[in-house]
Design a protein around this motif. Structure first.
Motif, short mmCIF file in Angstrom:
data_model
loop_
_atom_site.label_atom_id
_atom_site.label_comp_id
_atom_site.label_asym_id
_atom_site.label_seq_id
_atom_site.Cartn_x
_atom_site.Cartn_y
_atom_site.Cartn_z
N ILE A 39 0.83 -1.21 0.00
CA ILE A 39 0.00 0.00 0.00
C ILE A 39 0.86 1.25 0.00
CG2 ILE A 39 -1.69 1.30 1.36
CD1 ILE A 39 -2.86 -1.33 2.27
N ASP A 40 1.93 1.27 0.82
CA ASP A 40 2.83 2.42 0.91
C ASP A 40 4.25 1.89 1.03
OD1 ASP A 40 2.47 5.64 2.45
OD2 ASP A 40 4.31 4.75 1.68
N ASN A 41 5.15 2.37 0.18
CA ASN A 41 6.53 1.88 0.18
C ASN A 41 7.29 2.27 1.44
OD1 ASN A 41 6.24 0.70 -2.36
ND2 ASN A 41 6.82 2.60 -3.42
N ILE A 69 -6.24 -8.70 12.32
CA ILE A 69 -5.65 -7.55 12.99
C ILE A 69 -4.20 -7.42 12.53
CG2 ILE A 69 -5.07 -8.95 15.02
CD1 ILE A 69 -5.48 -6.41 16.71
N ALA A 70 -3.76 -6.17 12.30
CA ALA A 70 -2.42 -5.96 11.75
C ALA A 70 -1.86 -4.61 12.20
CB ALA A 70 -2.45 -6.03 10.22
N PHE A 71 -0.52 -4.53 12.26
CA PHE A 71 0.22 -3.29 12.51
C PHE A 71 0.87 -2.83 11.21
CE2 PHE A 71 0.04 -2.03 16.77
CZ PHE A 71 0.04 -3.13 17.61
N MET A 72 0.94 -1.52 11.02
CA MET A 72 1.72 -0.93 9.95
C MET A 72 2.56 0.20 10.56
SD MET A 72 -0.90 -0.75 6.69
CE MET A 72 0.46 -0.33 5.59
N TRP A 73 3.85 0.23 10.21
CA TRP A 73 4.74 1.25 10.78
C TRP A 73 5.74 1.70 9.73
CZ3 TRP A 73 4.99 -3.93 11.77
CH2 TRP A 73 6.18 -4.58 11.46
#
Length: 884
Positions: A39-41, A69-73
């Protein structure tokens, strides 16, 4: 988002100003986990799905998943998912902050109503286990979809009544003192986070943090619905700044800069505090036990932090600022150098003097460095000239400025652990914790009297029941707001706070509503006769004792326990009441010079010198024993102290309050910005506590009375001076060595019964006589079974005592202390040229004259000041003796 594919535009938009994102979605499928990374590099992702979802699409009974459920950082952040923790509905990650500190984020997607209650309880138990474990290692943020309705007591935006699952969640929140950030009144945006198909809204998504960390929340918003949003849930955005401590001591990041606060800002702060206190529904209920009182104090603290964060200026550390940059053309040359450097960078950073850009940049840089050095010399010369002039007119200001210019002691990260030098922060922190936990533990020593201990322990157990029959006057009346105001007036600003980061100024400028509420809480403490747990938790910091002691030895440091300022204010109110009773019963003893009004080092030193001089004028020798009470405040026997308090007359309610205040006390060491393991405090009164000094005087007062009632000691007409006590410093004096031995035996016997630790190795003996002979007596004096060494020079109460009491050593010491200041003054007047040997500057024609004249002014005015203070102390001492 209904299906992560359809919600990609909305998610991509939210990630533009987001560092870490948590996604909870019933439509998040296993094959879509890898899609999150595309989704985002700039972001990475990690997530889990409900175990009931089959990995193969053809084996699924329906398209709808049970949970995901997920984390994005962001990739540039030090975030690590914790893979082996949680379950198929709970994920967690670790965020490394500055230094070695960590923050843990737990994400949860709790089962909805179509799943049994048992599954919900099991999932919440997994969350609670993770929270309890990670809270011991760092700060924890808990967020997610909890599928439960909690009531308005946890936030104004919550539901009127909690459902069955909400009650289970509320128990979890109460036990861990958490607060829902997005349900508070100051949360921006929508009042609901979930809108059903029928159009009914509710708040089932939450971000939980510790109640004491509410001041770290900079902004919280429940975003309004958007045309790109295909989910029934609304996004919650939180901006959070966690304070990180990078030094050994307490470092409150973004603390209030009270010196720059204007009257208007303080007024706005008081108004905000009053408004937030009125908004807290939990503060309206009457506290009747320790637990509810604990929660009320935490809510008060959070209100003060919120108001201060919103209205008051915060401290900013700017190390690059120097006062001499305003001199001459420093700023202009610095700007010119930066301009030339940018031109040089624009041309590709060419090297060599053939390049005009490089040559002009280097020329401007040399001019800037030269001008900066001249400005620094001029600034130091001007400051030292003012210092020399100040020495002629105001010696007090001179010493204040001179002390500020001395080289400050450094803080080393090295420590000797098990005979080896350790530079590892974790090892050192553990060593400090072990050291202080041993001091706080009751350890039986060989010379202690076990029979006497058993008798006192039994007596204290009986006194607790008898105390209800007594009514001491200290706690008979309720605490008034005027008493709290008087306590605030007696306390100094600018002091460090406790583990809640609240300082005295937060309360001093908090307004009448805060004062009224604190007074009510203090009266509740009188009613329940016990402190809340937040009052019994302290931060221990280590301060180097100074001198030439070994910095690697933990025994050369003294510990200071930082307790919450609210606890200090309460004990200050108690002390004001206690001091009135002490005046009537003539407590403490007249020979105690420490922690008494109009007494201290000067009166102690003056009394000792005058008593010895009186006998030397009669050609009588004087023998003195300087005893070191090792770790005096840390080794006070609690039951022995309570027994003495009761016999002194402080029985009844005040006795029970003080007795309960010692139960359940814990402390932890703060080292290199990280907390050590909390340890229980079983003995000691804790340096830093408001009542610690007075409690120690209670413990030692019987020893002074016992020595005074004996026939040993010095006699000056009608005055009997067997000893001088300066807090824990004990000085015994007599004209006979045999009598001095008897005094030592009395002290040793008292230490055996009341478990005091006098150190014979650091203690010393001294003989005072007329003449210049440095003869040391051969008579051996012991403290118990250990001999004490004889010396000819001794530092006591800030002065140097010699065998004949001459002032030569004191003058030499004063000259040595100011020698560096004098040399620094002369160096600024006659600056050393570059590459010039140091000895040439010392042969300057005016050097010896300047040094000698300034040294005479230092010594002369210091001696004059000492004599003036001594004359004043003579009057005070004479009045004291005549009154007694």
């Amino acid at each position: 988002m209904r299906g992560i594919m359809y919600g990609t535009p909305m998610l991509s938009k939210l990630l533009n100003d987001t560092d870490i994102a948590l996604i909870t979605e019933h439509w998040l499928l296993p094959e879509q986990m890898n899609f999150l990374n595309t989704i985002d590099n700039n972001f990475k992702a990690y997530g889990v799905c409900d175990a009931r979802i089959a990995l193969e699409p053809e084996n699924r009974k329906c398209n709808r998943g049970f949970a995901g459920i997920a984390f994005m950082w962001r990739k540039d952040m030090a975030v690590s998912p914790i893979l082996n923790e949680g379950n198929d509905r709970v994920v967690c990650c670790s965020v490394q902050l500055r230094g070695n500190s960590h923050m843990f984020i737990i994400g949860a997607l709790m089962p909805s109503t179509n799943v049994s209650k048992k599954v919900y309880v099991d999932t919440l138990r997994c969350v609670s286990d993770l929270y309890d474990r990670f809270s011991q290692q760092g700060h924890v943020i808990l967020m997610g979809d909890f599928n439960a309705q909690i009531n308005k007591s946890f936030g104004i935006k919550n539901h009127q009544k909690s459902n069955e699952r909400g009650k289970i969640l509320q128990t979890f929140i109460n036990e861990r003192h958490l607060i829902s950030v997005n349900s508070q009144v100051w949360t921006k945006g929508m009042s609901v986070s979930y809108v059903s198909k029928a159009g009914l809204g509710s708040l089932i998504d939450h971000v939980f943090i510790e109640n004491s960390k509410i001041d770290c929340v900079c902004d919280c918003t429940i975003l309004d619905d958007h045309y790109l949003n295909v989910s029934d849930h609304l996004p919650i955005r939180l901006r959070y700044e966690l304070p990180v401590c990078l030094s050994k001591h307490v470092c409150s990041v973004n603390s209030v800069n009270w010196k720059k606060c204007t009257a208007k800002q303080k007024l706005e702060y008081a108004q905000n505090v009053s408004r937030k206190l009125c908004e807290k529904d939990s503060l309206r209920a009457v506290a009747c036990d320790v637990h509810s009182l604990e929660n009320k104090f935490k809510n008060i603290i959070s209100c003060m932090h919120e108001a201060a964060k919103k209205t008051l200026p915060m401290k900013k550390y700017r190390s690059f600022l120097k006062p001499y940059w305003k001199y001459n053309q420093v700023k202009a040359l610095h700007a010119s150098m930066r301009e030339k450097r940018l031109l040089w960078i624009a041309e590709g950073r060419p090297r060599g003097m053939d390049s005009d850009a490089f040559r002009e940049y280097k020329l401007c840089k040399r001019m800037f460095v030269k001008e900066l050095e001249i400005a620094r010399s001029e600034y130091e010369r001007k400051q030292l000239m003012e210092l020399a002039e100040t020495a002629e007119v105001d010696v007090g200001t001179f010493y204040k400025v001179a002390r500020s210019r001395q080289v400050k002691g450094y803080e080393t990260s090295e420590l000797r652990v098990n005979g080896k030098i350790s530079r590892d922060a974790d090892v050192n922190r553990k060593a400090w914790t072990n050291h202080y936990s041993e001091l706080a533990s009751v350890i039986e020593k060989q010379h202690f009297d076990p029979v006497h201990r058993h008798q006192i322990d039994s007596a204290v157990h009986e006194l607790r029941a008898i105390s209800y029959l007594n009514a001491n006057s200290v706690c008979q009346g309720r605490i008034t707001e005027q008493e709290v105001l008087n306590a605030l007036k007696d306390m100094k600003d600018g002091k460090a706070g406790g583990h809640d980061y609240i300082v005295l100024e937060h309360i001093r400028f908090g307004g009448a509503q805060l004062l009224k509420l604190i007074t009510q809480m203090f009266n509740v403490i009188l009613e329940i006769e016990d402190y809340p747990l937040c009052f019994k938790h302290g931060i221990v910091i280590s301060l180097f004792k100074g001198g030439k002691k070994d910095r690697l030895d933990v025994n050369n440091y003294r510990d200071i326990t930082l307790t919450p300022v609210l606890q200090r204010i309460f004990e200050k109110v108690l002390y004001q009441r206690i001091s009135k009773v002490c005046t009537k019963i003539n407590f403490p003893h007249r020979l105690q010079q420490g922690f008494r009004s109009k007494c201290g080092r000067i009166t102690a030193a003056f009394t000792v010198r005058e008593a010895i001089c009186h006998h030397l004028e009669l050609n009588t020798k004087v023998y003195a024993a300087f005893l070191d009470n090792a770790k005096a405040f840390n080794s006070v026997w609690i039951n022995g102290l309570l027994f003495k308090l009761y016999n002194l007359g402080f029985n009844g309610k005040i006795w029970r309050i003080l007795a309960n205040s010692f139960e359940g006390v814990t402390s932890y060491v703060l080292y290199e910005g990280k907390k050590g393991t909390p340890y229980p405090v079983e003995q000691g009164v804790g340096q830093g506590r408001t009542l610690s000094a007075w409690l120690f005087l209670v413990m030692i007062n019987d020893l002074i009375s016992e020595l005074d009632s004996s026939s040993y000691g010095l006699n000056i007409h009608s005055l009997h001076i067997p000893a001088i006590f300066l807090a824990d410093d004990t000085l015994l004096m007599d004209c006979s060595v045999g009598n001095l031995k008897c005094l030592l035996d009395m002290v040793y016997e008292f230490s055996r019964k009341w478990r005091l630790n006098y150190n014979p190795v650091k203690s010393s003996l001294m003989q005072f006589h007329n003449g210049t002979s440095k003869h040391i007596p051969r008579t051996e004096c012991k403290l118990g079974e250990h001999a004490i060494a004889w010396v000819t020079v001794k530092e006591y109460a800030g002065i140097t005592l010699t065998s004949n009491l001459r002032c030569d050593e004191n003058i030499k010491t004063s000259c040595k202390k100011r020698e560096k200041v004098v040399e620094f003054t002369d160096k600024c007047r006659y600056p050393q040229r570059r590459n010039e040997p140091v000895y040439k500057r010392h042969t300057n024609k005016g050097y010896s004259t300047v040094t000698h004249s300034l040294r005479l002014r230092i010594v002369g005015q210091s001696y004059t000041k000492i004599r003036a203070r001594a004359r004043n102390c003579t009057k005070i001492y004479s009045k004291e003796m005549s009154r007694i």
